[in-house]
Design an enzyme around this catalytic site. Structure first.
Site, PDB file in Angstrom:
ATOM      1  N   CYS A 177       6.129  -5.203   0.303  1.00 34.33           N
ATOM      2  CA  CYS A 177       6.270  -3.862  -0.261  1.00 34.33           C
ATOM      3  C   CYS A 177       6.175  -2.787   0.831  1.00 34.33           C
ATOM      4  CB  CYS A 177       5.284  -3.671  -1.408  1.00 34.33           C
ATOM      5  SG  CYS A 177       5.779  -2.356  -2.527  1.00 34.33           S
TER       6      CYS A 177
ATOM      7  N   GLU B  28       0.830 -11.478  -3.005  1.00 35.15           N
ATOM      8  CA  GLU B  28      -0.634 -11.538  -2.847  1.00 35.15           C
ATOM      9  C   GLU B  28      -1.355 -11.217  -4.160  1.00 35.15           C
ATOM     10  OE1 GLU B  28       1.379  -9.290  -1.702  1.00 35.15           O
ATOM     11  OE2 GLU B  28       0.536  -7.270  -1.789  1.00 35.15           O
TER      12      GLU B  28
ATOM     13  N   GLY C  45       0.872  -1.183   0.000  1.00 32.40           N
ATOM     14  CA  GLY C  45       0.000   0.000   0.000  1.00 32.40           C
ATOM     15  C   GLY C  45       0.896   1.215   0.000  1.00 32.40           C
TER      16      GLY C  45
ATOM     17  N   HIS D  87       4.901  -8.244  -4.449  1.00 35.54           N
ATOM     18  CA  HIS D  87       3.534  -8.506  -3.966  1.00 35.54           C
ATOM     19  C   HIS D  87       3.091  -9.929  -4.285  1.00 35.54           C
ATOM     20  CE1 HIS D  87       2.309  -4.268  -3.174  1.00 35.54           C
ATOM     21  NE2 HIS D  87       3.214  -3.994  -4.099  1.00 35.54           N
TER      22      HIS D  87
ATOM     23  N   ARG E 135       6.106   0.297  -7.592  1.00 28.89           N
ATOM     24  CA  ARG E 135       6.792   1.353  -6.820  1.00 28.89           C
ATOM     25  C   ARG E 135       7.510   0.746  -5.613  1.00 28.89           C
ATOM     26  NH1 ARG E 135       6.306   6.305  -8.106  1.00 28.89           N
ATOM     27  NH2 ARG E 135       6.674   7.121  -6.030  1.00 28.89           N
TER      28      ARG E 135
HETATM   29  N1  GLN Z   1       6.067   3.130  -2.491  1.00 26.71           N
HETATM   30  C1  GLN Z   1       5.193   2.647  -1.464  1.00 26.71           C
HETATM   31  C2  GLN Z   1       5.582   3.141  -0.085  1.00 26.71           C
HETATM   32  O1  GLN Z   1       6.486   3.892   0.071  1.00 26.71           O
HETATM   33  C3  GLN Z   1       5.114   1.149  -1.451  1.00 26.71           C
HETATM   34  C4  GLN Z   1       4.455   0.646  -2.686  1.00 26.71           C
HETATM   35  C5  GLN Z   1       3.677  -0.604  -2.538  1.00 26.71           C
HETATM   36  O2  GLN Z   1       3.404  -1.103  -1.446  1.00 26.71           O
HETATM   37  N2  GLN Z   1       3.215  -1.091  -3.654  1.00 26.71           N
HETATM   38  O3  GLN Z   1       4.940   2.779   0.838  1.00 26.71           O
END
Ligand code: GLN
Length: 212
Positions: A95, A193, A63, A191, A154
Site C-alpha cells: 500500500c 499483513e 500507512g 495489505h 485507501r
Molecule cells: N493512501 C495512503 C497513501 O497515500 C496509503 C494507504 C495505506 O497504506 N493503507 O499513502
C-alpha cells in the site's frame, strides 16, 4: 556464502531464518513483524541506517506515504535506502509501501518523493472515497493454494509498468494492477499483513533467501 546476522537481530544468516527489517517510521509495523516471523524470518524494526545494514531484506509497511516520506527525509534515510534497493536488496512494499517503491507518482502531495525501485506509475488513493476500504479474492501469480483474500484501504493502483515489471495480480472489477514484481522488489496495493494468510510474506522471505 550466507552472511553472519547480527546477534542483536537474531536470525541465522540469509539461508535459514533471515534477518528482515520493517521500516519503522509510520504505519502497520507490528503487523508486518508478526507476518514476517510467521513466514520464517527474524524480523526487526529499522529506523536508522545502521539498522538497515544488518538486514538482508526490508518491508515498507502500509500507512501514509506522505508521512513516511517526511520521516525518511528527517532521519536522512533516503540515500541509504535508495542505495540498498539499487544494490539489489529484496524489498516489499504494501500500500503506502508500494507508493514508496514507485519510480513515478502522477499526483504526489507537495514535496512528496518516493524511493523508487520499480519501473511503474502509481496513483495514490486511486480506488476513491466511496470505497475507501474493501476486500477481494485475488489470484496472484507465484502464490499457490487458491485465491488470496486482499484487504484494500485507501489503496493505490498501478497505472503503468515498464517492460521489466511482472504483473502478479489485477483486481476483478476494472482489472487494475494491484501486485507487481521487478527483480527483487515486490509491491502490493493491498495489505497481506492484515490477514492471517502468510503466503505473500513467505514469497518475500524466499526472495530474501535467494537474493545473493
Ligand atoms: N493512501 C495512503 C497513501 O497515500 C496509503 C494507504 C495505506 O497504506 N493503507 O499513502
Amino acid at each position: 556464502m550466507a552472511g553472519t546476522a547480527s546477534p542483536e537481530f537474531g536470525g541465522s544468516g540469509r539461508a535459514g531464518r533471515p534477518s528482515v527489517g520493517v521500516l519503522a517510521l509510520q504505519g502497520d509495523i507490528a503487523e508486518h513483524v508478526r507476518a514476517l516471523e510467521s513466514a520464517g524470518a527474524a524480523a526487526s524494526a529499522v529506523r536508522r541506517a545502521e539498522e538497515l545494514d544488518r538486514v538482508y531484506g526490508l518491508v515498507i509497511p502500509g500507512g501514509e506515504s506522505t508521512t513516511i516520506w517526511k520521516l525518511i527525509d528527517i532521519f536522512e534515510l533516503a540515500e541509504p535506502l535508495r542505495k540498498r534497493i539499487a544494490d539489489g536488496m529484496p524489498v516489499f512494499g504494501s500500500c503506502a509501501g508500494m507508493i514508496m517503491l514507485a519510480d513515478r507518482l502522477p499526483d504526489p502531495a507537495s514535496g512528496q518523493q518516493t524511493l523508487g525501485g520499480i519501473d511503474m506509475t502509481v496513483r495514490r488513493n486511486a480506488f476513491g472515497r466511496q470505497v475507501d476500504s474493501f476486500e477481494e479474492d485475488l489470484d496472484i501469480a507465484g502464490v499457490e493454494g487458491g485465491p488470496f483474500r486482499a484487504v484494500f484501504i485507501r489503496a493505490p493502483w498501478v497505472e503503468d509498468v515498464g517492460p521489466g515489471v511482472e504483473i502478479l495480480a489485477t483486481e476483478p472489477g476494472a482489472g487494475r494492477i494491484v501486485a507487481v514484481r521487478q527483480g527483487r522488489a515486490l509491491a502490493t496495493s493491498f495489505h497481506p499483513e492484515l490477514t492471517r494468510d502468510w503466503r505473500i510474506h513467505e514469497l518475500f522471505v524466499e526472495m530474501v533467501r535467494d537474493g545473493a
